[in-house]
Design a protein around this motif. Structure first.
Motif, PDB file in Angstrom:
ATOM      1  N   ILE A  25       0.893  -1.163   0.000  1.00  0.00           N
ATOM      2  CA  ILE A  25       0.000   0.000   0.000  1.00  0.00           C
ATOM      3  C   ILE A  25       0.923   1.202   0.000  1.00  0.00           C
ATOM      4  N   GLU A  26       1.071   1.829  -1.133  1.00  0.00           N
ATOM      5  CA  GLU A  26       2.036   2.909  -1.242  1.00  0.00           C
ATOM      6  C   GLU A  26       1.427   4.204  -0.741  1.00  0.00           C
ATOM      7  N   ARG A  27       2.224   4.953   0.002  1.00  0.00           N
ATOM      8  CA  ARG A  27       1.736   6.252   0.475  1.00  0.00           C
ATOM      9  C   ARG A  27       1.585   7.171  -0.734  1.00  0.00           C
ATOM     10  N   PRO A  28       0.415   7.796  -0.892  1.00  0.00           N
ATOM     11  CA  PRO A  28       0.210   8.649  -2.065  1.00  0.00           C
ATOM     12  C   PRO A  28       1.283   9.747  -2.147  1.00  0.00           C
ATOM     13  N   LYS A  29       1.769   9.956  -3.355  1.00  0.00           N
ATOM     14  CA  LYS A  29       2.829  10.959  -3.529  1.00  0.00           C
ATOM     15  C   LYS A  29       2.277  12.385  -3.374  1.00  0.00           C
ATOM     16  N   GLN A  30       0.989  12.551  -3.735  1.00  0.00           N
ATOM     17  CA  GLN A  30       0.409  13.894  -3.667  1.00  0.00           C
ATOM     18  C   GLN A  30      -0.892  13.848  -2.874  1.00  0.00           C
ATOM     19  N   PRO A  31      -0.768  13.703  -1.587  1.00  0.00           N
ATOM     20  CA  PRO A  31      -1.972  13.514  -0.762  1.00  0.00           C
ATOM     21  C   PRO A  31      -2.970  14.659  -0.910  1.00  0.00           C
ATOM     22  N   THR A  32      -2.454  15.869  -1.123  1.00  0.00           N
ATOM     23  CA  THR A  32      -3.382  17.008  -1.181  1.00  0.00           C
ATOM     24  C   THR A  32      -4.298  16.958  -2.398  1.00  0.00           C
ATOM     25  N   GLU A  33      -3.906  16.172  -3.406  1.00  0.00           N
ATOM     26  CA  GLU A  33      -4.734  16.070  -4.612  1.00  0.00           C
ATOM     27  C   GLU A  33      -5.900  15.109  -4.414  1.00  0.00           C
ATOM     28  N   LEU A  34      -5.867  14.366  -3.301  1.00  0.00           N
ATOM     29  CA  LEU A  34      -6.863  13.304  -3.139  1.00  0.00           C
ATOM     30  C   LEU A  34      -8.140  13.812  -2.471  1.00  0.00           C
ATOM     31  N   TRP A  39      -8.347   9.412   0.142  1.00  0.00           N
ATOM     32  CA  TRP A  39      -7.402   9.410   1.264  1.00  0.00           C
ATOM     33  C   TRP A  39      -7.820   8.373   2.306  1.00  0.00           C
ATOM     34  N   TYR A  42      -6.755   4.904   1.375  1.00  0.00           N
ATOM     35  CA  TYR A  42      -5.349   4.649   1.706  1.00  0.00           C
ATOM     36  C   TYR A  42      -5.173   4.458   3.220  1.00  0.00           C
ATOM     37  N   LEU A  43      -5.845   5.310   3.967  1.00  0.00           N
ATOM     38  CA  LEU A  43      -5.611   5.378   5.403  1.00  0.00           C
ATOM     39  C   LEU A  43      -6.210   4.202   6.174  1.00  0.00           C
ATOM     40  N   PHE A  44      -7.434   3.831   5.822  1.00  0.00           N
ATOM     41  CA  PHE A  44      -8.173   2.896   6.686  1.00  0.00           C
ATOM     42  C   PHE A  44      -8.417   1.511   6.093  1.00  0.00           C
TER      43      PHE A  44
ATOM     44  N   GLU B 750       8.796   3.912   2.746  1.00  0.00           N
ATOM     45  CA  GLU B 750       8.190   4.951   1.917  1.00  0.00           C
ATOM     46  C   GLU B 750       9.235   5.851   1.263  1.00  0.00           C
ATOM     47  N   TYR B 890       4.463  21.227   1.591  1.00  0.00           N
ATOM     48  CA  TYR B 890       3.564  20.505   0.706  1.00  0.00           C
ATOM     49  C   TYR B 890       2.974  19.285   1.410  1.00  0.00           C
TER      50      TYR B 890
END
Lengths: 91, 1001
Positions: A25-34, A39, A42-44, B750, B890
């Motif tokens: 489960i890869e941590r999203p590279k651009q969390p703010t876009e989600l 989110w 990914y989180l739960f 990560e 960011y």
């Protein structure tokens, strides 16, 4: 009590390890876009499969390295162990 | 005068070594080599206990660990007393005392025996059904039920014995040293496998060493003679370790087994002291060979539980191995040939065998012919329908069995006897096999569950693998050994075996009586008094699953875990419900196979070794100065330092005042310290903390807040930049290990591209925190040449220096709001540093303070403690710490979660200050907060997280989390307590020195 073949240390008793949940489960590279839903996914959300499952494990009381394990949760057979960053074995 | 029932000298009994022991207060004699059971039987004592539910008199039934009845309290009233010990496993020694359990006032006259006559009123599920209503009566019922529950008495004083754990690694572990186990171990060791052979008894050889059937031969010798020679040879084999009196309790996955080695239980009291009593072996084996043998089954018929009714195989063992006859007028009841071997054993020793009752129509084996020739009467196709004798069997009644085995016909014959051997066939001991996760399959022909699907490298050999006759044992063992050890030849290749063939079988799980089942007592589980009648009742009431029937009837739930009767329970369920036993399955066999003592389980981890604790390098000073300690994680931290009999409150008030008025000193060594190095160290901190780190100058300190990915506060602490690529992070005392683990997780999984290395250095440094307006003067005395001016060494900065020639790191940081310094030295100098500070501070009345004062001082400043003012549901915004959350960065761990709809709610619980209207009332931490008093139910707005009486403000202060608290400044709320309602006002959580003027004072 599993006997786990740490890819860095060799076979060690399960009590030296810590289970770290579902793997890959890869941590999203651009969390703010989600969106909130993306989110939250990914989180739960985790699969908790009965059968073959890909998991993260940590040799917490040993080399402290994280690695991946393929385990059949129905009979606890460890099918494969591979390092972080390596491709999972073909099923 | 008791009878002596010794029948012949046995090589396993040392008749020159006479031992006296006490049972129920009376002195008896036995010999070295006897078990408590064999010695009692030799004294003609059968009645040894009472059953659990009906208090029926019960006798010794078996000769091994499967014993359901003869469970005794060993050495009652002493500090070595142990309940629920099987008399069949206790080796006697001079001075041994034992007593019966579950009876009062005595086993001979037991008041509880009334239950037996009331038994029609105690069906299965009696307690469930009866005590359900009225619900309010449960407390009254419970008193009586608890009073009558339980078997033995647990010791009330400290166990004087030593217990031990040992890790054992071997190529091959062989469990059980009967003929199969011995031959397996021998051949494994000979082929260079490091082999461990464990046997629960004190002698090797299993049942073969007292095998007496003259028609069985190995290499033209009696099997017992042949095996004794093999055992003799084991001594000369390398790679083989043998442990007797060692019982495997659990077989876990991946061939991890736990075994209990018994070292002193068979010794006299004087020889027990200062020795390890029991040792838990934690065995990891590459291959496991299970040679656990088989357990003989009883037969289930009316009143099959009287003292004097025993397993036929046990009678044989007592006769052949211990040289004891279990009765003077013996009868056997059987469905196979093995009872004939027991009968011949007694006959050969001149003991009277009255008759054999056989449910089969006939058998033509040689041993049966021999019994006929001996003139022993055999009743073919007969069954026992009843027995008599309350405290000792005195007769049986038999009748002819119908062809289908479901009823009896003809006239009743009564046979007088004092001992009945029952032989219901054999059940492979597959308990350990299934514990390993391997699966069983039911063999319809043999009527047994057999190993089927192995999950680890293991084989089951001998009778636990389903081979009961010596020829098939040897043949199959040989092949299995070759396959599993990958060898071409074994010692077994050339062995010639002759056996007496058994040629007829008949299996009836529940034998009929002339009375209806409701009027009979056919016991299936002897210890828990579960009868076939109870099982049928459970089925009638709708229970279908074997696991449910087990729990409802308590079948198989005693200390013996149903080793004798479980198969019959399954058989009766299958027959009654009309299903196949294979489809029904078995109940789960759980560890331990036989009970373990608590001592064995905990081993050396008792007393001060019970749990790990950590002490700081200054600990001795704290102890000498009468500090009270509190546990923080694994640490023992100084809590407060009472002088002249002060209470905690008085001490804390004094310490808190002194720290603000002049100088205080705190042992802060327990704070977690993580050394962070690498060219990406700044970027790494940017990602793990909520605030920005790139611009922190070398030599400066910054407070950081760490979140979980869900946005909730996880940890906090000050991190100092020591060099371009070098930081030292401090964490909370309790969170140190978890923080390091979490940071490693992100780094490795990560962000593997980051060049960062983390090292825990918590134990490497000792830290003294000097605080108060005079702290600067004290530090100046210790390090005169360090420039402590605000220009050179301002708040939130760091200096490397030396105290004498000892290197030290000094941070000017503050958790109290006072001007203060944290001095770090190599741990081994910690106490020196501390004493130096105390010495230098004397003229300023330096006051050592503990964690309680630290908590009070920081609360005056409104500083949070993660884990006290937060609970995993608080975001930095909830804590009103928006200032520390970077808007520019960011990303950082948890950032995205701060913008979830739920975390942005206005009515979340938020951290506020609370002031009581009466400044002398101190709120209770955890107390609930409401805004209305006259509502029911009333909405809980939050709770008090920290509360103290502040000596510096001379009033009560508190921190609390309150729903929507941010916007409630000045609002009146209530804290309802048991006897009063406390009026409070929401306030700014910073109570003291809001402008931080004292930091530079």
């Amino acid at each position: 009590m599993f006997l786990i073949n740490c890819p860095y240390c060799g076979e060690r008793d399960q009590q030296e390890f810590k289970a770290g949940g579902e793997a890959h489960i890869e941590r999203p590279k651009q969390p703010t876009e989600l969106s909130d839903d993306e989110w939250a996914e990914y989180l739960f959300m985790r699969k908790n499969i009965k059968g073959v499952q890909f998991e993260r494990w940590n040799h917490a009381h040993g080399c402290r390295k994280w690695f991946n394990m393929v385990r059949d949760t129905s009979n606890d057979e460890i099918k494969a162990i591979y390092k972080m960053g390596e491709k999972p074995p073909a099923q | 005068m008791t009878k002596n029932l010794r029948v012949k000298s046995s090589e396993y009994i040392d008749e020159t070594n006479r031992i006296s022991f006490k049972f129920n207060g009376k002195t008896y004699h036995g010999f070295k080599g006897d078990t408590l059971a064999s010695a009692l039987l030799a004294n003609d004592v059968h009645l040894v206990g009472r059953s659990f539910k009906y208090h029926r008199p019960r006798g010794i039934m078996t000769s091994g660990s499967e014993e359901p009845n003869a469970i005794v309290q060993v050495n009652p009233g002493t500090n070595r007393t142990e309940p629920n010990v099987r008399a069949t496993e206790v080796e006697i020694y001079e001075g041994l005392e034992a007593s019966s359990q579950n009876c009062w006032p005595s086993v001979e006259f037991d008041i509880g025996g009334i239950n037996n006559f009331l038994s029609p009123f105690f069906p299965a599920g009696f307690y469930y059904k009866t005590f359900m209503w009225p619900a309010s009566f449960w407390e009254k019922y419970e008193f009586f039920i608890r009073h009558s529950a339980g078997l033995g008495k647990s010791p009330t004083t400290t166990d004087p014995d030593i217990y031990d754990h040992r890790n054992v690694h071997c190529d091959v572990l062989v469990v059980g040293a009967g003929i199969s186990g011995i031959m397996a171990a021998k051949n494994a060791a000979k082929n260079n496998f490091k082999t461990l052979l464990v046997e629960e008894k004190n002698e090797l050889g299993g049942s073969t060493i007292y095998e007496n059937n003259e028609f069985n031969k190995i290499d033209n010798k009696a099997p017992s003679e042949w095996l004794k020679k093999e055992i003799e040879e084991l001594k000369n084999i390398k790679n083989l370790e043998i442990k007797t009196r060692t019982s495997v309790a659990a077989y876990h996955q991946y061939n991890y087994l736990l075994a209990r080695e018994n070292l002193t239980d068979h010794l006299e009291a004087k020889d027990k002291t200062n020795k390890i009593r029991q040792r838990l072996l934690k065995i990891r084996a590459k291959k496991v060979i299970l040679a656990a043998g088989a357990l003989e089954r009883p037969l289930i018929f009316n009143n099959n539980d009287r003292p004097g009714i025993m397993l036929s195989s046990a009678i044989k063992k007592y006769s052949e191995f211990y040289g004891v006859a279990c009765g003077s007028k013996n009868v056997f009841f059987t469905n196979n040939d093995s009872a004939y071997e027991s009968a011949i054993s007694l006959y050969n020793k001149g003991i009277n065998v009255e008759a054999i009752i056989d449910i089969r129509e006939q058998s033509e084996s040689k041993i049966v012919k021999k019994v006929k020739e001996a003139g022993i009467k055999i009743y073919w196709s007969h069954s026992i329908v009843d027995t008599t004798g309350y405290k000792r069997l005195n007769s049986i009644s038999i009748m002819k069995l119908s062809n289908d085995g479901t009823s009896v016909t003809g006239s009743k014959i009564s046979i007088s006897c004092d001992c009945l051997g029952v032989a219901g066939g054999w059940t492979p001991a597959v308990h350990l096999y299934t514990q390993s996760g391997s699966k069983l399959k039911f063999d319809e022909e043999k009527k047994v569950f057999l190993p089927n699907q192995n999950t680890s490298e293991q084989i089951s050999v001998g009778s636990c693998g389903g081979d009961f006759k010596i020829d098939e044992i040897i043949k199959n063992l040989n092949q299995k050994l070759k396959d599993t050890l990958n060898i071409n030849e074994t010692d077994l290749d050339s062995i010639k075996v002759e056996i007496d063939q058994e040629n007829s079988k008949r299996n009836i799980w529940l034998l009929p009586s002339d009375k209806p089942i409701g009027k009979t007592k056919p016991f299936v589980d002897y210890q828990n008094d579960a009868t076939a009648k109870d099982i049928k009742l459970a089925l009638r009431e709708g229970f279908k699953s074997i696991e449910h029937v087990k729990r409802y009837t308590t079948t198989g739930m005693g200390t013996d875990q149903g080793k004798l009767g479980n198969m019959h329970a399954l058989g009766i369920i299958a027959d009654t419900a009309g299903v196949k036993m294979g489809e029904l399955g078995t109940t789960t066999f759980r560890p331990p196979y036989t009970p373990l003592t608590f001592g064995t389980i905990v081993g050396r981890n008792v007393g001060k070794f019970f749990d790990i604790f950590r002490r700081t390098p200054m600990n001795d000073w704290h102890v000498e100065n009468k500090a009270k300690f509190e546990n923080v994680g694994q640490w023992k931290r100084a809590w407060y330092y009472p002088i002249n009999g002060e209470t905690m409150h008085q001490a804390v008030q004094r310490e808190s005042k002194a720290a603000r008025e002049s100088a205080g000193i705190l042992d802060a060594s327990t704070l977690g310290k993580i050394d962070i190095q690498g060219s990406d160290a700044s970027e790494f901190l940017n990602r793990v903390y909520t605030n920005a780190w790139s611009k922190l100058a070398i030599g400066k300190c910054r407070y950081g807040l760490m979140l979980n990915e869900d946005g909730m506060v996880y940890d906090d602490g000050v991190t100092t930049r020591l060099g371009e690529n070098h930081y030292i992070m401090t964490t909370t005392t309790g969170g140190a290990a978890n923080v390091l683990g979490k940071l490693e997780d992100y780094l490795q999984t990560e962000w593997p591209e980051l060049d960062v290395y983390l090292t825990s250095v918590t134990d490497h440094y000792a830290t003294a925190s000097l605080c108060g307006p005079n702290s600067k003067k004290i530090l100046k005395k210790i390090i005169p040449d360090l420039d402590l001016s605000d220009e050179n060494f301002p708040h939130m900065s760091f200096k490397e220096s030396k105290i004498g020639n000892i290197q030290c790191r000094i941070m000017r940081i503050s958790f109290t709001g006072e001007h203060s310094y944290e001095i770090n030295v190599q741990a081994s100098y910690g106490k020196d540093l501390w004493e130096k500070c105390i010495e230098a501070g004397k003229e300023f009345n330096i006051t050592p303070y503990g964690t309680e004062t630290m908590h009070l001082l920081r609360a005056e400043k409104g500083f949070i403690i993660v884990g006290q003012d937060t609970d995993g549901t608080m975001t930095p915004i909830d804590l009103q710490m928006d200032w520390i959350v970077s808007k520019k960065k960011y990303d950082f761990i948890g950032k995205r979660s701060l913008y979830r709809s739920d975390t942005m709610r206005e009515d979340r619980k938020q951290l506020v200050g609370l002031l009581t209207d009466d400044p002398n009332i101190v709120l209770e931490e955890g107390a609930q907060i409401v805004s209305e008093l006259n509502q029911s139910p009333v909405e809980m707005l939050g709770h008090v997280t920290s509360s103290y009486f502040s000596p510096n403000l001379k009033k009560s202060i508190a921190l609390a989390v309150v729903r929507g608290g941010k916007d409630m400044m000045g609002k009146k709320l209530f804290v309802p307590m048991e006897n009063k309602n406390i009026n409070v006002t929401v306030a700014n959580p910073v109570f003291y020195d809001e402008k931080n003027e004292r930091l530079n004072a």
